[in-house]
Design a protein around this motif. Sequence first.
Motif, PDB file in Angstrom:
ATOM      1  N   LEU A  99       0.734  -1.291   0.045  1.00 39.75           N
ATOM      2  CA  LEU A  99       0.047  -0.128   0.075  1.00 39.75           C
ATOM      3  C   LEU A  99       0.893   1.253  -0.017  1.00 39.75           C
ATOM      4  O   LEU A  99       0.596   2.378  -0.663  1.00 39.75           O
ATOM      5  CB  LEU A  99      -0.902   0.046   1.397  1.00 39.75           C
ATOM      6  N   ILE A 100       1.960   1.217   0.655  1.00 41.14           N
ATOM      7  CA  ILE A 100       2.847   2.511   1.027  1.00 41.14           C
ATOM      8  C   ILE A 100       3.480   2.676  -0.535  1.00 41.14           C
ATOM      9  O   ILE A 100       3.589   3.863  -0.939  1.00 41.14           O
ATOM     10  CB  ILE A 100       3.796   2.295   2.144  1.00 41.14           C
ATOM     11  N   VAL A 101       3.945   1.673  -1.320  1.00 39.91           N
ATOM     12  CA  VAL A 101       4.751   1.821  -2.653  1.00 39.91           C
ATOM     13  C   VAL A 101       3.603   2.248  -3.416  1.00 39.91           C
ATOM     14  O   VAL A 101       3.738   3.214  -4.281  1.00 39.91           O
ATOM     15  CB  VAL A 101       5.469   0.519  -2.866  1.00 39.91           C
ATOM     16  N   GLY A 102       2.402   1.623  -3.517  1.00 39.54           N
ATOM     17  CA  GLY A 102       1.342   1.843  -4.452  1.00 39.54           C
ATOM     18  C   GLY A 102       0.835   3.313  -4.305  1.00 39.54           C
ATOM     19  O   GLY A 102       0.350   3.991  -5.251  1.00 39.54           O
TER      20      GLY A 102
ATOM     21  N   THR B 146      12.020  13.218   1.669  1.00 36.12           N
ATOM     22  CA  THR B 146      12.095  11.586   1.679  1.00 36.12           C
ATOM     23  C   THR B 146      12.059  11.042   2.959  1.00 36.12           C
ATOM     24  O   THR B 146      11.970   9.909   2.967  1.00 36.12           O
ATOM     25  CB  THR B 146      13.198  11.341   0.796  1.00 36.12           C
ATOM     26  N   GLU B 147      12.575  11.376   4.254  1.00 36.44           N
ATOM     27  CA  GLU B 147      12.485  11.109   5.451  1.00 36.44           C
ATOM     28  C   GLU B 147      11.051  10.571   5.863  1.00 36.44           C
ATOM     29  O   GLU B 147      10.662   9.837   6.535  1.00 36.44           O
ATOM     30  CB  GLU B 147      13.134  11.600   6.461  1.00 36.44           C
ATOM     31  N   PHE B 148      10.078  11.479   5.522  1.00 38.76           N
ATOM     32  CA  PHE B 148       8.674  11.502   5.999  1.00 38.76           C
ATOM     33  C   PHE B 148       7.476  10.965   4.856  1.00 38.76           C
ATOM     34  O   PHE B 148       6.338  10.972   5.150  1.00 38.76           O
ATOM     35  CB  PHE B 148       8.349  12.851   6.502  1.00 38.76           C
ATOM     36  N   THR B 149       8.283  10.888   3.629  1.00 42.00           N
ATOM     37  CA  THR B 149       7.347  10.163   2.640  1.00 42.00           C
ATOM     38  C   THR B 149       8.080   9.083   1.852  1.00 42.00           C
ATOM     39  O   THR B 149       9.435   9.132   1.949  1.00 42.00           O
ATOM     40  CB  THR B 149       6.775  11.347   1.636  1.00 42.00           C
ATOM     41  N   THR B 150       7.717   8.188   1.012  1.00 38.87           N
ATOM     42  CA  THR B 150       8.415   7.227   0.183  1.00 38.87           C
ATOM     43  C   THR B 150       9.018   7.983  -0.608  1.00 38.87           C
ATOM     44  O   THR B 150       8.661   9.052  -1.099  1.00 38.87           O
ATOM     45  CB  THR B 150       7.423   6.247  -0.123  1.00 38.87           C
ATOM     46  N   ASN B 151      10.349   7.463  -0.768  1.00 36.75           N
ATOM     47  CA  ASN B 151      11.165   7.974  -1.989  1.00 36.75           C
ATOM     48  C   ASN B 151      10.453   7.895  -3.293  1.00 36.75           C
ATOM     49  O   ASN B 151      10.824   8.756  -4.120  1.00 36.75           O
ATOM     50  CB  ASN B 151      12.591   7.161  -1.865  1.00 36.75           C
ATOM     51  N   THR B 152       9.542   7.027  -3.400  1.00 39.51           N
ATOM     52  CA  THR B 152       9.104   6.917  -4.675  1.00 39.51           C
ATOM     53  C   THR B 152       8.137   7.921  -4.850  1.00 39.51           C
ATOM     54  O   THR B 152       8.039   8.512  -6.056  1.00 39.51           O
ATOM     55  CB  THR B 152       8.273   5.533  -4.703  1.00 39.51           C
ATOM     56  N   ALA B 153       7.231   8.336  -3.733  1.00 42.57           N
ATOM     57  CA  ALA B 153       6.205   9.231  -3.865  1.00 42.57           C
ATOM     58  C   ALA B 153       7.175  10.632  -4.320  1.00 42.57           C
ATOM     59  O   ALA B 153       6.503  11.526  -4.900  1.00 42.57           O
ATOM     60  CB  ALA B 153       5.277   9.390  -2.669  1.00 42.57           C
TER      61      ALA B 153
ATOM     62  N   ALA C 114      19.738  12.018  -3.597  1.00 45.00           N
ATOM     63  CA  ALA C 114      19.233  12.647  -2.302  1.00 45.00           C
ATOM     64  C   ALA C 114      17.873  11.564  -1.699  1.00 45.00           C
ATOM     65  O   ALA C 114      17.766  11.424  -0.860  1.00 45.00           O
ATOM     66  CB  ALA C 114      18.829  14.074  -2.290  1.00 45.00           C
ATOM     67  N   THR C 115      17.147  11.335  -2.671  1.00 40.47           N
ATOM     68  CA  THR C 115      15.825  10.554  -2.487  1.00 40.47           C
ATOM     69  C   THR C 115      16.208   9.143  -1.877  1.00 40.47           C
ATOM     70  O   THR C 115      15.363   8.268  -1.291  1.00 40.47           O
ATOM     71  CB  THR C 115      14.900  10.521  -3.620  1.00 40.47           C
ATOM     72  N   SER C 116      17.465   8.738  -2.394  1.00 39.00           N
ATOM     73  CA  SER C 116      17.897   7.179  -1.942  1.00 39.00           C
ATOM     74  C   SER C 116      18.520   7.338  -0.634  1.00 39.00           C
ATOM     75  O   SER C 116      19.079   6.342  -0.248  1.00 39.00           O
ATOM     76  CB  SER C 116      18.879   6.713  -2.917  1.00 39.00           C
TER      77      SER C 116
ATOM     78  N   PHE D 158      13.612   6.341   9.057  1.00 35.72           N
ATOM     79  CA  PHE D 158      12.471   6.228   9.248  1.00 35.72           C
ATOM     80  C   PHE D 158      11.818   5.013   8.405  1.00 35.72           C
ATOM     81  O   PHE D 158      12.181   4.989   6.963  1.00 35.72           O
ATOM     82  CB  PHE D 158      11.317   7.356   9.195  1.00 35.72           C
ATOM     83  N   PRO D 159      10.849   4.196   8.855  1.00 34.69           N
ATOM     84  CA  PRO D 159      10.297   3.048   7.837  1.00 34.69           C
ATOM     85  C   PRO D 159       9.748   3.474   6.589  1.00 34.69           C
ATOM     86  O   PRO D 159       9.759   2.944   5.599  1.00 34.69           O
ATOM     87  CB  PRO D 159       9.368   2.246   8.784  1.00 34.69           C
ATOM     88  N   ILE D 160       9.199   4.658   6.695  1.00 33.04           N
ATOM     89  CA  ILE D 160       8.201   5.036   5.530  1.00 33.04           C
ATOM     90  C   ILE D 160       9.131   5.526   4.351  1.00 33.04           C
ATOM     91  O   ILE D 160       8.739   5.642   3.016  1.00 33.04           O
ATOM     92  CB  ILE D 160       7.351   6.392   5.938  1.00 33.04           C
TER      93      ILE D 160
END
Length: 140
Positions: free
Chosen positions: A14-17, A63-70, A100-102, A107-109
């Motif tokens: 769900l997080i990746v999607g 990117t620490e607080f949202t997924t790097n994909t998002a 930087a996004t990598s 955090f887990p997210i």
Amino acid sequence: GAKDVCSMGLEIVLIVGGGFALGSAVALSGLGEMMAQWFSRVVGGLPLWLILFFSVTFFLVLTEFTTNTATALTFFPVLISIACAVGVDPRQLMAPCALATSGAFMFPIATPPNLIVFSTGRVGLGTMALRGFFLNVLTS
């Protein structure tokens, strides 16, 4: 092994999607273009190194607080618009911001691998945040 994959849970999917959905929504709604216009006005007269500094810092923190994909799907189109507006090759902004996004380790997210490690229950949030902070400093 297979046991670990089966125990990951639906939250990872769900997080990746959700990252893909958020990126598409920002692009299709026109929000990305509005943000690009605003950012272009703010950074318009700045030298490239300062635009890079602000962009990379923004991506490192976000990117620490949202997924790097998002983060990438949402803001890379904005970066392209900013680059075009200030007259630089978009790759000059996108390559450092992609790195930087990598570099999100706190955090887990932040990334699917972080979430997978956290979901095992073997690494607590405090440990992940503390060690991730030092990895962030090291990689930036």
